[in-house]
Design a protein around this motif. Structure first.
Motif, mmCIF file in Angstrom:
data_model
loop_
_atom_site.group_PDB
_atom_site.id
_atom_site.type_symbol
_atom_site.label_atom_id
_atom_site.label_comp_id
_atom_site.label_asym_id
_atom_site.label_seq_id
_atom_site.Cartn_x
_atom_site.Cartn_y
_atom_site.Cartn_z
ATOM 1 N N SER A 5 -39.244 -32.385 -60.609
ATOM 2 C CA SER A 5 -37.868 -32.764 -60.272
ATOM 3 C C SER A 5 -36.866 -31.865 -60.989
ATOM 4 C CB SER A 5 -37.609 -34.231 -60.592
ATOM 5 O OG SER A 5 -37.769 -34.482 -61.964
ATOM 6 N N HIS A 6 -37.208 -31.431 -62.190
ATOM 7 C CA HIS A 6 -36.333 -30.505 -62.925
ATOM 8 C C HIS A 6 -36.234 -29.169 -62.176
ATOM 9 C CE1 HIS A 6 -34.145 -28.841 -66.253
ATOM 10 N NE2 HIS A 6 -35.069 -27.927 -66.499
ATOM 11 N N LEU A 7 -37.375 -28.668 -61.703
ATOM 12 C CA LEU A 7 -37.374 -27.421 -60.932
ATOM 13 C C LEU A 7 -36.567 -27.573 -59.643
ATOM 14 C CD1 LEU A 7 -41.010 -26.110 -61.393
ATOM 15 C CD2 LEU A 7 -38.919 -24.932 -62.048
ATOM 16 N N GLN A 8 -36.701 -28.719 -58.992
ATOM 17 C CA GLN A 8 -35.931 -28.953 -57.761
ATOM 18 C C GLN A 8 -34.439 -28.939 -58.044
ATOM 19 O OE1 GLN A 8 -37.572 -32.650 -56.382
ATOM 20 N NE2 GLN A 8 -39.069 -31.638 -55.057
ATOM 21 N N GLU A 9 -34.037 -29.557 -59.140
ATOM 22 C CA GLU A 9 -32.619 -29.564 -59.509
ATOM 23 C C GLU A 9 -32.131 -28.152 -59.826
ATOM 24 O OE1 GLU A 9 -28.752 -30.711 -60.449
ATOM 25 O OE2 GLU A 9 -30.300 -31.653 -59.240
ATOM 26 N N LEU A 10 -32.930 -27.381 -60.541
ATOM 27 C CA LEU A 10 -32.551 -26.002 -60.845
ATOM 28 C C LEU A 10 -32.423 -25.180 -59.571
ATOM 29 C CD1 LEU A 10 -34.725 -25.251 -64.008
ATOM 30 C CD2 LEU A 10 -32.269 -25.672 -63.921
ATOM 31 N N ARG A 11 -33.341 -25.374 -58.640
ATOM 32 C CA ARG A 11 -33.274 -24.641 -57.361
ATOM 33 C C ARG A 11 -32.042 -25.044 -56.561
ATOM 34 N NH1 ARG A 11 -39.330 -25.493 -57.250
ATOM 35 N NH2 ARG A 11 -40.168 -23.456 -57.823
ATOM 36 N N ARG A 12 -31.697 -26.332 -56.610
ATOM 37 C CA ARG A 12 -30.510 -26.811 -55.910
ATOM 38 C C ARG A 12 -29.256 -26.167 -56.511
ATOM 39 N NH1 ARG A 12 -26.404 -29.620 -56.621
ATOM 40 N NH2 ARG A 12 -26.988 -30.305 -58.688
ATOM 41 N N ARG A 13 -29.182 -26.118 -57.833
ATOM 42 C CA ARG A 13 -28.040 -25.500 -58.507
ATOM 43 C C ARG A 13 -27.975 -24.003 -58.210
ATOM 44 N NH1 ARG A 13 -28.815 -27.309 -64.482
ATOM 45 N NH2 ARG A 13 -27.420 -25.571 -64.798
ATOM 46 N N HIS A 14 -29.146 -23.337 -58.158
ATOM 47 C CA HIS A 14 -29.206 -21.908 -57.841
ATOM 48 C C HIS A 14 -28.664 -21.663 -56.433
ATOM 49 C CE1 HIS A 14 -31.215 -18.123 -56.608
ATOM 50 N NE2 HIS A 14 -30.989 -17.771 -57.870
ATOM 51 N N GLN A 15 -29.062 -22.495 -55.498
ATOM 52 C CA GLN A 15 -28.591 -22.355 -54.115
ATOM 53 C C GLN A 15 -27.085 -22.587 -54.033
ATOM 54 O OE1 GLN A 15 -30.156 -21.162 -51.459
ATOM 55 N NE2 GLN A 15 -28.274 -21.350 -50.301
ATOM 56 N N ALA A 16 -26.590 -23.569 -54.740
ATOM 57 C CA ALA A 16 -25.148 -23.845 -54.747
ATOM 58 C C ALA A 16 -24.372 -22.654 -55.305
ATOM 59 C CB ALA A 16 -24.861 -25.108 -55.559
ATOM 60 N N LEU A 17 -24.899 -22.050 -56.361
ATOM 61 C CA LEU A 17 -24.253 -20.864 -56.927
ATOM 62 C C LEU A 17 -24.290 -19.699 -55.942
ATOM 63 C CD1 LEU A 17 -25.319 -20.824 -60.680
ATOM 64 C CD2 LEU A 17 -22.996 -20.877 -59.788
ATOM 65 N N ALA A 18 -25.402 -19.545 -55.244
ATOM 66 C CA ALA A 18 -25.516 -18.469 -54.250
ATOM 67 C C ALA A 18 -24.439 -18.639 -53.180
ATOM 68 C CB ALA A 18 -26.902 -18.470 -53.618
ATOM 69 N N GLU A 19 -24.212 -19.866 -52.755
ATOM 70 C CA GLU A 19 -23.186 -20.134 -51.745
ATOM 71 C C GLU A 19 -21.787 -19.858 -52.298
ATOM 72 O OE1 GLU A 19 -24.059 -24.135 -50.522
ATOM 73 O OE2 GLU A 19 -25.973 -23.539 -49.636
ATOM 74 N N LYS A 20 -21.560 -20.219 -53.571
ATOM 75 C CA LYS A 20 -20.262 -19.944 -54.188
ATOM 76 C C LYS A 20 -20.007 -18.444 -54.290
ATOM 77 C CE LYS A 20 -18.483 -22.605 -57.537
ATOM 78 N NZ LYS A 20 -18.374 -23.300 -58.835
ATOM 79 N N VAL A 21 -21.045 -17.683 -54.647
ATOM 80 C CA VAL A 21 -20.910 -16.225 -54.760
ATOM 81 C C VAL A 21 -20.560 -15.634 -53.397
ATOM 82 C CG1 VAL A 21 -22.194 -14.070 -55.148
ATOM 83 C CG2 VAL A 21 -22.385 -15.945 -56.789
ATOM 84 N N GLU A 22 -21.275 -16.064 -52.369
ATOM 85 C CA GLU A 22 -21.006 -15.543 -51.025
ATOM 86 C C GLU A 22 -19.586 -15.865 -50.583
ATOM 87 O OE1 GLU A 22 -23.939 -16.515 -48.061
ATOM 88 O OE2 GLU A 22 -25.564 -16.203 -49.493
ATOM 89 N N ALA A 23 -19.161 -17.092 -50.831
ATOM 90 C CA ALA A 23 -17.809 -17.496 -50.432
ATOM 91 C C ALA A 23 -16.767 -16.695 -51.208
ATOM 92 C CB ALA A 23 -17.620 -18.990 -50.668
ATOM 93 N N ALA A 24 -16.998 -16.499 -52.491
ATOM 94 C CA ALA A 24 -16.045 -15.749 -53.314
ATOM 95 C C ALA A 24 -15.964 -14.291 -52.870
ATOM 96 C CB ALA A 24 -16.443 -15.835 -54.786
ATOM 97 N N GLN A 25 -17.088 -13.723 -52.477
ATOM 98 C CA GLN A 25 -17.097 -12.327 -52.045
ATOM 99 C C GLN A 25 -16.367 -12.146 -50.711
ATOM 100 O OE1 GLN A 25 -21.352 -11.578 -52.278
ATOM 101 N NE2 GLN A 25 -21.077 -10.435 -54.188
ATOM 102 N N ARG A 26 -16.373 -13.173 -49.879
ATOM 103 C CA ARG A 26 -15.689 -13.092 -48.590
ATOM 104 C C ARG A 26 -14.194 -13.358 -48.709
ATOM 105 N NH1 ARG A 26 -20.300 -16.069 -46.703
ATOM 106 N NH2 ARG A 26 -19.051 -17.941 -46.906
#
Length: 55
Positions: A5-26
């Protein structure tokens, strides 16, 4: 919290950051320093995920 469950939470946070980076770059007038900080956070999460998954 179990390792899985800890790994799942980390992956979820990683994905959220990836989306934030993409949005910020656009976004017009994007703050390069803020984007770089988001990328660093994303990398730290990825490294932690990799380290924990190897255990």
């Amino acid at each position: 919290m179990s390792l899985t469950s800890h790994l799942q939470e980390l992956r979820r946070r990683h994905q959220a950051l990836a989306e934030k980076v993409e949005a910020a770059q656009r976004a017009p007038g994007a703050d390069d320093l803020a984007i770089a900080e988001l990328k660093k956070q994303k990398l730290r999460l990825k490294e932690e995920i990799t380290r924990l998954a190897a255990e």
